[in-house]
Scaffold this motif. Structure first.
Motif, mmCIF file in Angstrom:
data_model
loop_
_atom_site.group_PDB
_atom_site.id
_atom_site.type_symbol
_atom_site.label_atom_id
_atom_site.label_comp_id
_atom_site.label_asym_id
_atom_site.label_seq_id
_atom_site.Cartn_x
_atom_site.Cartn_y
_atom_site.Cartn_z
ATOM 1 N N GLU B 62 0.818 -1.204 0.000
ATOM 2 C CA GLU B 62 0.000 0.000 0.000
ATOM 3 C C GLU B 62 0.855 1.257 0.000
ATOM 4 O O GLU B 62 0.724 2.133 0.860
ATOM 5 N N ASN B 63 1.786 1.339 -0.956
ATOM 6 C CA ASN B 63 2.622 2.511 -1.193
ATOM 7 C C ASN B 63 3.584 2.831 -0.044
ATOM 8 O O ASN B 63 4.088 3.924 0.051
ATOM 9 N N LYS B 64 3.842 1.858 0.828
ATOM 10 C CA LYS B 64 4.788 2.098 1.909
ATOM 11 C C LYS B 64 5.875 1.035 1.823
ATOM 12 O O LYS B 64 5.584 -0.154 1.727
ATOM 13 N N ASP B 65 7.141 1.497 1.832
ATOM 14 C CA ASP B 65 8.248 0.541 1.751
ATOM 15 C C ASP B 65 8.339 -0.236 3.061
ATOM 16 O O ASP B 65 8.613 0.330 4.117
ATOM 17 N N THR B 66 8.120 -1.530 3.021
ATOM 18 C CA THR B 66 8.142 -2.332 4.253
ATOM 19 C C THR B 66 9.276 -3.345 4.231
ATOM 20 O O THR B 66 9.281 -4.279 5.016
ATOM 21 N N THR B 67 10.239 -3.129 3.314
ATOM 22 C CA THR B 67 11.271 -4.158 3.136
ATOM 23 C C THR B 67 11.942 -4.536 4.446
ATOM 24 O O THR B 67 12.168 -5.706 4.721
ATOM 25 N N ASN B 68 12.253 -3.541 5.269
ATOM 26 C CA ASN B 68 13.004 -3.849 6.479
ATOM 27 C C ASN B 68 12.159 -3.833 7.753
ATOM 28 O O ASN B 68 12.700 -3.841 8.851
ATOM 29 N N LEU B 69 10.858 -3.816 7.591
ATOM 30 C CA LEU B 69 10.012 -3.865 8.787
ATOM 31 C C LEU B 69 9.955 -5.292 9.306
ATOM 32 O O LEU B 69 9.885 -6.233 8.534
ATOM 33 N N PRO B 70 9.976 -5.467 10.628
ATOM 34 C CA PRO B 70 9.762 -6.805 11.168
ATOM 35 C C PRO B 70 8.308 -7.237 10.911
ATOM 36 O O PRO B 70 7.438 -6.383 10.726
ATOM 37 N N PRO B 71 8.058 -8.546 10.873
ATOM 38 C CA PRO B 71 6.724 -9.034 10.501
ATOM 39 C C PRO B 71 5.602 -8.424 11.320
ATOM 40 O O PRO B 71 4.519 -8.185 10.800
ATOM 41 N N ARG B 72 5.870 -8.172 12.612
ATOM 42 C CA ARG B 72 4.735 -7.727 13.424
ATOM 43 C C ARG B 72 4.308 -6.298 13.104
ATOM 44 O O ARG B 72 3.237 -5.868 13.499
ATOM 45 N N LYS B 73 5.182 -5.576 12.364
ATOM 46 C CA LYS B 73 4.786 -4.221 11.993
ATOM 47 C C LYS B 73 4.267 -4.128 10.575
ATOM 48 O O LYS B 73 3.947 -3.062 10.083
ATOM 49 N N LYS B 74 4.236 -5.266 9.883
ATOM 50 C CA LYS B 74 3.853 -5.232 8.471
ATOM 51 C C LYS B 74 2.345 -5.203 8.266
ATOM 52 O O LYS B 74 1.865 -4.811 7.218
ATOM 53 N N ASN B 75 1.647 -5.711 9.266
ATOM 54 C CA ASN B 75 0.196 -5.805 9.157
ATOM 55 C C ASN B 75 -0.249 -6.639 7.946
ATOM 56 O O ASN B 75 -1.022 -6.197 7.110
ATOM 57 N N LEU C 186 3.980 -13.934 15.236
ATOM 58 C CA LEU C 186 4.749 -12.787 14.761
ATOM 59 C C LEU C 186 3.958 -11.992 13.721
ATOM 60 O O LEU C 186 3.890 -10.767 13.784
ATOM 61 N N THR C 187 3.338 -12.684 12.759
ATOM 62 C CA THR C 187 2.580 -11.962 11.731
ATOM 63 C C THR C 187 1.342 -11.307 12.332
ATOM 64 O O THR C 187 0.782 -10.399 11.749
ATOM 65 N N LEU C 188 0.909 -11.803 13.495
ATOM 66 C CA LEU C 188 -0.263 -11.200 14.135
ATOM 67 C C LEU C 188 0.128 -10.036 15.040
ATOM 68 O O LEU C 188 -0.706 -9.482 15.739
ATOM 69 N N GLY C 189 1.409 -9.700 15.051
ATOM 70 C CA GLY C 189 1.819 -8.505 15.766
ATOM 71 C C GLY C 189 2.366 -8.722 17.163
ATOM 72 O O GLY C 189 2.568 -7.763 17.892
ATOM 73 N N ALA C 190 2.633 -9.981 17.564
ATOM 74 C CA ALA C 190 3.103 -10.217 18.921
ATOM 75 C C ALA C 190 4.579 -9.874 19.050
ATOM 76 O O ALA C 190 5.348 -10.042 18.114
ATOM 77 N N LYS C 191 4.971 -9.382 20.241
ATOM 78 C CA LYS C 191 6.379 -9.108 20.508
ATOM 79 C C LYS C 191 7.025 -10.377 21.052
ATOM 80 O O LYS C 191 6.351 -11.336 21.420
ATOM 81 N N GLY C 192 8.361 -10.346 21.125
ATOM 82 C CA GLY C 192 9.114 -11.520 21.549
ATOM 83 C C GLY C 192 8.615 -12.152 22.830
ATOM 84 O O GLY C 192 8.317 -13.339 22.872
ATOM 85 N N TRP C 193 8.490 -11.362 23.878
ATOM 86 C CA TRP C 193 8.097 -11.957 25.156
ATOM 87 C C TRP C 193 6.644 -12.431 25.142
ATOM 88 O O TRP C 193 6.268 -13.357 25.842
ATOM 89 N N GLN C 194 5.830 -11.770 24.296
ATOM 90 C CA GLN C 194 4.437 -12.237 24.180
ATOM 91 C C GLN C 194 4.398 -13.605 23.502
ATOM 92 O O GLN C 194 3.667 -14.501 23.915
ATOM 93 N N ILE C 195 5.207 -13.765 22.447
ATOM 94 C CA ILE C 195 5.260 -15.046 21.755
ATOM 95 C C ILE C 195 5.703 -16.127 22.715
ATOM 96 O O ILE C 195 5.090 -17.187 22.826
#
Lengths: 277, 357, 288
Positions: B62-75, C186-195
């Motif tokens: 969605e027009n935002k570079d997410t290459t280096n985002l960790p998975p939990r911030k990618k949504n 992780l894909t659901l947004g959890a942090k390390g300690w939460q996982i």
């Protein structure tokens, strides 16, 4: 940026922390203390080292530890295979009870096992008083050491064979029998080769444990110099005389034997896995 | 644009999993990544989700570079091949997980979470199982819960990694239709990975065929099926007869049999060629209707349900031919093993190059 | 359980593959013979000897001050050793099973090292490291810290001996469970300690508990290593097994076996807990 990427090579969090702690704790509790054996042996020089580890009493103790552990491991292989077979293949009342008790030698403190066998086989003990009539002496003899080591090593063999035996597909045996093999042939030619790696692993573990075992043996062995002194006891008595270098020398040889046993076992297992992939 | 992948490359020790892949997925589109196992399609999906990192390239969601985002911030919502449900949590807690781990300020109230979970479970028709544990559900049911769980966090994109491959054929088909319907309702940008061409053809708005870490072709199911750009795509999208021969002077020669080369190959120099015909595009009749028809004999008949498979050998044609005809036609023509028939090769495709099957 | 003693053999035949009944009876008989000689007789002996001088003497033996001191020291050791090794086990299992890195196989082998070391050597190495005759040990002595022949020595020797137990239980378990659930979290947004807290820990709880029980059992029962570093000072550096040894070598068999019976009881408890936990495992493992 590059640093950032490198840091994020692992997606799940906590690699650095968990790895760092693992290495730290491993070094502090295991590696550094174990290395003391080398640091105490090296300054000795080659001649005194050889002298220490080839003294007749020391050699006799190696021979005794080695041979008794070997006898016990072979015996355990047979009884362990039998027990695993009975526990996996048959149904009978009290089976679960027996199955649970296989682990008792793991759980029972070795000293308790030691005093039990020493008392059982003493000349006035439950078994000893009968055996003495036939001139069979267990206590204060290598036989007694073997008895104690059989007890200690038994669960290693059963617990390595049991899962393998449970996973043998019935179809393999059925196929063999459809091809005209008798039950005994099926066992010898199909099942035994299949179980052999586990059998080898289990008895090697029992053997390695037997070489170093102390608590269960010293009570029954009688600890007569040249006759029933096991190698760990040699270390103990050198320590009592504050001969730290001598103790380390004897320990070093014992360690090298145990490690090479386990390395050999690893190699055999790897080879087996490649062979049957 | 929903998803933009720019020049993604990923090497593992010994081989290149993804070789300079670029791909755009429009918002609301449902795209299939289709390819044989080991072609890199799952790796690509995991890279989009942030579960793997590319060696080079960019991932723009969605027009935002997410290459280096960790998975939990990618949504992103990710549905795993083997469901990956949390086995110690109930269905409710599984679906609520993504909401409950939000930082306190962003976390919905308890009743809002309750409502959302119930709504999602209704959507996937699993509301009856809200208090169960994953081990009490069938594979298809687990995958529905996994989908609800992925949707709970309002993902920008939904990624499905071979979502139906662990299921029975029947359940697979049912879930496939149901997923298509669900997508039509909620319109979240979605990519799913599959090695099953039927699944891709039936489900996707657009198919991306991947082989050995490269995109071979992309287009609507119709385009890809009707106009495969190369032998690999043609072969991967369905059963085929392959006849190896030579192309020379605008003719393809298959032993004694010749056919006209397609226009783009009319003027090539002499070289080996492969001729492809799909079994159901072979005509079978009792009378010769065309000069080019082959006279053949039925060697074998296979009853495959609605379709009947025929194995034919034809005079002057060195290859055996597999044909599929409707049951109706089979009965009308009163065909049987050993009968003589005329065979016409309709819709032949010719490719050159060293592609091997 | 009179039925077990008369041994009604009622094999339920796998019609296809079961051995003939006489073979079954002979093999079961041989196994029982071994169990009688090597398991049942020693167990019976412990209790027979422990009560040979009567209830009164039994109770007195396990209640006398030195015995109580030994129990206290053993419990202290367990209370320190088990949490430390459990924490390490979880950490090591996380590092080894959730990530790919070079040298993983070597690391796993190193974790098992203490199993290959004789208990006596396990004691020896700490005498060599921090004994009063070593440079480091004598420096510590000057600071007023005594390790060998006192409680800290017993604790570190026990740490070494029980080092791999928890990690060894957890590594195969976590390898079998894979990383899918953690990645999903992780894909659901959890942090390390939460996982870790919400997903991983609940998944491994029975394995962790079992590893800790094995670790406790060995900590309570360790003899060789502790024997080297303890110095056998009654009421101060005697653990339960060492106390048993001293009583035995003084020919006070009844008291020795009385104290040993506590250890036997704990061993049986360990075995019982293991069976219970295994049933839990089975109940929870029809996941895939």
């Amino acid at each position: 940026m590059e640093f950032f990427q490198r840091k994020r090579r692992n997606i799940l969090p906590g690699f650095g922390l968990s790895m760092g702690y693992t290495v730290f704790y491993l070094s502090a509790i295991v590696i550094v203390p174990l290395s003391m054996i080398f640091f105490n042996t090296i300054p000795m020089g080659w001649e005194p080292f050889l002298h220490a580890v080839t003294a007749p009493r020391v050699l006799a103790s190696y021979r005794l530890s080695f041979s008794t552990a070997l006898f016990a491991a072979v015996f355990d292989a047979i009884v362990g295979l039998l027990t695993a077979w009975v526990l996996v293949r048959y149904r009978f009342p009290g089976k679960q009870f027996l199955d649970a008790l296989v682990d008792l030698p793991f759980a029972l403190p070795t000293a308790v096992a030691g005093i039990c066998f020493a008392t059982l086989y003493s000349p006035v003990g439950w078994l000893g008083q009968t055996l003495i009539k036939y001139n069979i002496e267990i206590i204060n003899s290598p036989t007694g050491i073997v008895v104690a080591l059989i007890f200690i090593g038994f669960p290693f063999v059963v617990r390595t064979i049991q899962p393998v035996l449970e996973e043998v597909e019935h179809e393999i045996e059925e196929a063999a029998q459809c091809l005209g093999a008798t039950r005994w042939q099926t066992f010898r030619k199909i099942l035994l080769p299949h179980l052999f790696p586990a059998l080898l692993t289990g008895s090697t573990l029992a053997f390695a444990r037997g070489i170093g075992e102390y608590g269960s043996v010293i009570f029954i062995a009688g600890n007569l110099p040249m006759k029933t002194e096991i190698a760990p006891l040699m270390i103990m008595s050198k320590l009592d005389q504050f001969d730290y270098a001598g103790a380390s020398a004897v320990a070093l040889v014992l360690l090298l034997i145990s490690f090479s046993m386990l390395l050999l076992l690893n190699a055999v297992q790897e080879w087996q896995q490649k062979e049957y992939r | 644009m929903g998803i933009e992948l720019q020049n993604i490359t990923k090497k593992f020790t010994g081989y290149t999993a993804l070789d300079n892949i670029s791909l755009n997925v429009a918002s609301g589109e449902l795209v299939a990544l289709l390819g044989p196992s080991g072609c890199g399609k799952t790796t690509l999906l995991r890279i989009i989700a942030g579960l793997e990192l590319p060696d080079s390239g960019k991932i723009i969601l969605e027009n935002k570079d997410t290459t280096n985002l960790p998975p939990r911030k990618k949504n992103v919502g990710f549905v795993f091949q083997h469901y990956a449900l949390f086995r110690r949590l109930t269905v409710f807690e599984n679906v609520a997980f993504g909401l409950k781990v939000l930082p306190f300020r962003e976390r919905p109230s308890r009743s809002a979470i309750q409502d959302r979970v119930e709504h999602l479970l209704k959507l996937v028709q699993m509301d009856w199982a809200i208090k169960r544990y994953p081990s009490q559900l069938s594979g298809g049911q687990r995958q529905r819960v996994a989908l609800a769980r992925a949707l709970a966090v309002n993902p920008k994109v939904l990624l499905l990694d071979e979502p139906f491959s662990a299921l029975d054929a029947k359940v697979r088909q049912e879930l496939r239709r149901w997923l298509r319907k669900l997508h039509d309702e909620i319109h979240v940008t979605s990519i799913f990975v599959t090695h099953d061409q039927e699944e891709a053809l039936e489900l996707a708005d657009r198919i991306v065929v991947i082989n050995k870490g490269r995109i071979e072709q992309q287009g609507t199911p119709q385009e890809v099926y009707d106009h495969p750009v190369n032998a690999f795509v043609y072969n991967f999208l369905g059963n085929v007869n392959v006849f190896h021969g030579r192309i020379k002077n605008g003719k393809v020669s298959l032993g004694a049999y010749h056919l006209d080369a397609p226009d783009e190959l009319k003027n090539t120099e002499e070289k080996p060629s492969q001729t492809f015909v799909r079994p159901h595009e072979i005509g079978i009749s009792r009378i010769r209707s065309n000069e080019t028809d082959l006279a053949g004999t039925i060697r074998e008949v296979r009853i495959m349900g609605g379709q009947i498979g025929l194995n034919l050998s034809c005079e002057g044609f060195e290859h055996a031919i597999d044909a599929e005809i409707p049951r109706e036609l089979y009965l009308n023509l009163q065909l049987a093993k050993g009968e003589k028939v005329f065979v016409s090769l309709n819709r032949v495709r010719v490719f050159t190059g060293d592609y091997e099957i | 359980m009179p039925k077990t003693q008369t041994l009604e053999i009622a094999p339920i035949f796998h019609k296809r593959l079961s051995d003939p009944l006489p073979v079954q009876i002979v093999l079961i008989g041989l196994t029982l013979l071994f169990f009688v000689g090597f398991i049942f007789l020693p167990l019976a002996l412990v209790f027979a000897q422990a009560f040979s001088k009567g209830w009164e003497y039994y109770l007195e033996s396990i209640r006398e001050p030195y015995a109580l001191e030994a129990v206290k020291l053993t419990l202290t050791t367990v209370a320190i050793v088990v949490p430390l090794n459990a924490f390490f086990g979880v950490t090591a299992a996380w590092a080894i099973t959730k990530f790919n890195f070079r040298g993983k196989a070597t690391l796993k082998t190193l974790l098992d090292l203490p199993f290959a070391v004789s208990p006596v050597i396990a004691g020896l190495i700490f005498v060599l490291l921090v004994g009063s005759r070593t440079p480091f040990g004598s420096w510590l002595g000057e600071q007023g810290i005594k390790i060998i022949f006192s409680t800290p020595g017993i604790v570190i020797a026990t740490l070494f001996v029980t080092f791999p137990f928890v990690a060894r239980e957890l590594i195969p378990l976590m390898e079998a469970q894979g990383r899918d659930e953690e990645e999903a979290a992780l894909t659901l947004g959890a942090k390390g300690w939460q996982i870790f807290g919400k997903i991983t820990l609940p998944n491994i709880r029975w394995g962790l508990l079992y590893g800790m029980i094995l670790c406790s059992a060995r900590s309570i029962g360790e003899f060789g290593a502790v024997s080297v570093v303890s110095g056998h000072i009654r009421g101060q550096t005697n653990t339960i097994p060492l106390h048993v040894e001293i009583l035995y070598s003084e020919y006070n068999f009844a008291a020795s076996f009385a104290v040993a019976s506590i250890l036997v009881f704990l061993a049986l408890l360990t075995v019982g807990v293991k069976v219970t936990l295994e049933k839990q495992f089975q109940k929870n493992s029809f996941h895939h």
